[in-house]
Design an enzyme around this catalytic site. Structure first.
Site, PDB file in Angstrom:
ATOM      1  N   SER A 128      43.675  43.789  39.249  1.00  0.00           N
ATOM      2  CA  SER A 128      43.901  44.813  40.476  1.00  0.00           C
ATOM      3  C   SER A 128      42.280  45.522  41.296  1.00  0.00           C
ATOM      4  CB  SER A 128      44.411  45.874  40.168  1.00  0.00           C
ATOM      5  OG  SER A 128      44.180  47.100  40.686  1.00  0.00           O
ATOM      6  N   TYR A 144      46.380  51.810  33.171  1.00  0.00           N
ATOM      7  CA  TYR A 144      46.671  50.466  33.713  1.00  0.00           C
ATOM      8  C   TYR A 144      44.811  49.974  34.299  1.00  0.00           C
ATOM      9  CZ  TYR A 144      47.965  47.674  38.105  1.00  0.00           C
ATOM     10  OH  TYR A 144      48.006  46.946  38.892  1.00  0.00           O
TER      11      TYR A 144
END
Length: 225
Positions: A128, A144
């Site tokens: 990401s 995350y």
């Protein structure tokens, strides 16, 4: 035609990739905890079974299955879990659970599949933009985004360790994509890229990108963030 393994295949980008690869004639092993969406496709090129990459028994099932394939050409580490919660409200167990899937699970699956991969193979790990150093960061994504940063470094290390024997390793840091996971984490946010659009890009990169890249992080985002 390639033998392709895709984790996190029951929805979003993974689900779209499974269909794209199969439609192109590739043999696909679709791995996900929820097999219902894959089963409904009823496609002769798609093999599937319930799979939780944090469970040793499921990893063993994967290794047993791989005895049926002479070679794995492409592994796409797509499975991931997202936690959006203030750091001080995040329990140790919840933080660890994110890493168990996004980091340890990726490492374990990759280790299991590598013996079946050759010099021309390609391992693509989905990260990401939040895991990229210097990128815009958001409160609540400590577990995350840091886990997504970890797999970027893992990719660089694997590429160095296996540069003589292969396969190639690359990591794609994705920007916002309109998926169920994004909607769960950020209700109401509309991303500029659809799951199918991103899946189409990743499919082509997985099949051809290793000819130009190894050990590289590619930022795949048309927006900021």
């Amino acid at each position: 035609m390639a033998n392709v393994i895709i984790t996190g295949s029951s929805r979003g980008i993974g689900f779209e990739m499974v269909q794209l690869f199969a439609a192109a004639g590739h043999q696909v092993l679709a791995l996900s905890r929820n097999i219902a969406p894959i089963a409904k496709l009823n496609h002769p090129k798609i093999t599937y079974f319930p799979f939780d990459l944090s469970k040793k028994s499921d990893i063993q099932r994967l290794e047993d299955f791989l005895n049926e394939w002479e070679v794995v050409d492409v592994l796409i580490n797509n499975a991931g879990t997202l936690l959006n919660k203030p750091f001080l409200e995040t329990s140790d167990e919840a933080f660890e659970a994110v890493y168990r899937v996004n980091v340890f699970g990726v490492a374990t699956v990759t280790k299991s599949v590598l013996p079946k991969m050759k010099k021309g193979g390609h391992v693509v790990t989905i990260s990401s933009m939040g895991g990229v150093q210097g990128s815009m960061k958001f409160p609540g994504l400590s577990a995350y985004s840091s886990s997504k940063g970890a797999v970027i470094t893992l990719t660089e290390l694997w590429a160095e360790e296996f540069k003589e024997t292969g396969p190639s390793f690359n990591v794609l840091a994705l920007g916002a994509v309109q998926t169920e996971m994004l909607e769960e984490a950020f209700p109401g946010y509309e991303a500029p890229t659809s799951a199918l659009e991103m899946a189409t890009y990743i499919k082509e990169f997985a099949l051809n990108g290793h000819q130009m890249y190894n050990g590289k992080l590619l930022q795949v985002s048309n927006s900021t963030p």
